[in-house]
Design a protein around this motif. Structure first.
Motif, mmCIF file in Angstrom:
data_model
loop_
_atom_site.group_PDB
_atom_site.id
_atom_site.type_symbol
_atom_site.label_atom_id
_atom_site.label_comp_id
_atom_site.label_asym_id
_atom_site.label_seq_id
_atom_site.Cartn_x
_atom_site.Cartn_y
_atom_site.Cartn_z
ATOM 1 N N ASP A 112 -95.408 -85.786 -6.592
ATOM 2 C CA ASP A 112 -94.821 -85.314 -5.341
ATOM 3 C C ASP A 112 -94.644 -86.419 -4.296
ATOM 4 N N LEU A 113 -95.146 -87.617 -4.570
ATOM 5 C CA LEU A 113 -94.910 -88.728 -3.647
ATOM 6 C C LEU A 113 -93.394 -88.923 -3.526
ATOM 7 N N GLU A 114 -92.910 -89.100 -2.317
ATOM 8 C CA GLU A 114 -91.455 -89.104 -2.099
ATOM 9 C C GLU A 114 -90.715 -90.183 -2.881
ATOM 10 N N TRP A 115 -91.351 -91.253 -3.204
ATOM 11 C CA TRP A 115 -90.695 -92.358 -3.913
ATOM 12 C C TRP A 115 -90.955 -92.361 -5.414
ATOM 13 N N PHE A 116 -91.878 -91.542 -5.887
ATOM 14 C CA PHE A 116 -92.330 -91.638 -7.274
ATOM 15 C C PHE A 116 -91.195 -91.457 -8.284
ATOM 16 N N GLU A 165 -88.704 -91.105 -15.698
ATOM 17 C CA GLU A 165 -88.985 -90.564 -17.024
ATOM 18 C C GLU A 165 -90.312 -89.809 -17.102
ATOM 19 N N GLU A 166 -91.099 -89.866 -16.043
ATOM 20 C CA GLU A 166 -92.439 -89.258 -16.087
ATOM 21 C C GLU A 166 -92.402 -87.756 -15.814
ATOM 22 N N SER A 167 -93.356 -87.051 -16.423
ATOM 23 C CA SER A 167 -93.573 -85.623 -16.196
ATOM 24 C C SER A 167 -95.034 -85.438 -15.798
ATOM 25 N N VAL A 168 -95.384 -84.244 -15.386
ATOM 26 C CA VAL A 168 -96.782 -83.973 -15.034
ATOM 27 C C VAL A 168 -97.676 -84.275 -16.230
ATOM 28 N N ILE A 192 -99.290 -95.868 -16.094
ATOM 29 C CA ILE A 192 -98.057 -95.511 -15.396
ATOM 30 C C ILE A 192 -97.404 -96.795 -14.915
ATOM 31 N N ASP A 193 -98.238 -97.637 -14.302
ATOM 32 C CA ASP A 193 -97.781 -98.921 -13.771
ATOM 33 C C ASP A 193 -98.983 -99.865 -13.845
ATOM 34 N N VAL A 226 -108.052 -80.520 -1.091
ATOM 35 C CA VAL A 226 -107.060 -81.228 -0.303
ATOM 36 C C VAL A 226 -106.882 -82.636 -0.854
ATOM 37 N N PHE A 227 -105.626 -83.057 -0.973
ATOM 38 C CA PHE A 227 -105.329 -84.429 -1.349
ATOM 39 C C PHE A 227 -104.902 -85.155 -0.072
ATOM 40 N N TYR A 228 -105.799 -85.988 0.471
ATOM 41 C CA TYR A 228 -105.534 -86.656 1.732
ATOM 42 C C TYR A 228 -104.545 -87.796 1.609
ATOM 43 N N ASN A 229 -104.743 -88.623 0.610
ATOM 44 C CA ASN A 229 -103.911 -89.817 0.486
ATOM 45 C C ASN A 229 -103.865 -90.238 -0.986
ATOM 46 N N ILE A 230 -102.705 -90.695 -1.394
ATOM 47 C CA ILE A 230 -102.531 -91.264 -2.729
ATOM 48 C C ILE A 230 -101.867 -92.609 -2.546
ATOM 49 N N SER A 231 -102.471 -93.650 -3.081
ATOM 50 C CA SER A 231 -101.890 -94.981 -2.930
ATOM 51 C C SER A 231 -101.860 -95.735 -4.246
ATOM 52 N N PHE A 232 -100.834 -96.539 -4.380
ATOM 53 C CA PHE A 232 -100.695 -97.478 -5.493
ATOM 54 C C PHE A 232 -100.932 -98.849 -4.876
#
Length: 127
Positions: A62-66, A72-75, A103-104, A119-125
């Motif tokens: 759901d990250l806007e840029w993912f 090609e990725e799925s859940v 993934i990367d 709650v998912f507060y933040n997801i970062s790469f």
């Protein structure tokens, strides 16, 4: 499952944490937060992880840029590619770190979670 006595204190110049590791996951609890309560919390958190990992994969997707970078990725594929989780306990939230994700391979994925995956507060790469 693990017990408080299974943890080993690891100290560096900057950090001190109790750690427990299996081939499937690693848990870190800072020395000042290490208690029966924090270990009990992590027992529950780790126990329901196999059920909640799908929610983590959805949140990553759901990250806007993912989708732009990984079309090609799925859940299901993200779930499989996350790799071994490192659970970092904090009394305010838990951070799950994926160092070995496929993934990367150039980035480490951190997911900040409140409560028992409520709650998912933040997801970062990071990389």
């Amino acid at each position: 499952m693990f017990n408080k006595s299974d943890f080993i204190l690891k100290k560096t110049q900057y950090l001190s944490s109790y750690e427990y590791e299996t081939e499937n996951y690693k848990i870190k609890i800072s020395e000042n937060e290490f208690s029966d309560e924090s270990v009990s919390y992590m027992q529950k958190f780790v126990e329901i992880y196999p059920i909640k990992v799908k929610d983590i994969a959805k949140a990553i997707m759901d990250l806007e840029w993912f989708e732009d970078y990984f079309p090609e990725e799925s859940v299901k594929s993200v779930e499989k590619k996350l790799g071994k989780p490192i659970f970092n306990y904090n009394s305010l939230y838990t951070i799950i770190t994926y160092v070995e994700n496929t993934i990367d391979e150039n980035h480490i994925i951190d997911v900040e979670i409140g409560g028992m995956y409520e709650v998912f507060y933040n997801i970062s790469f990071d990389g």
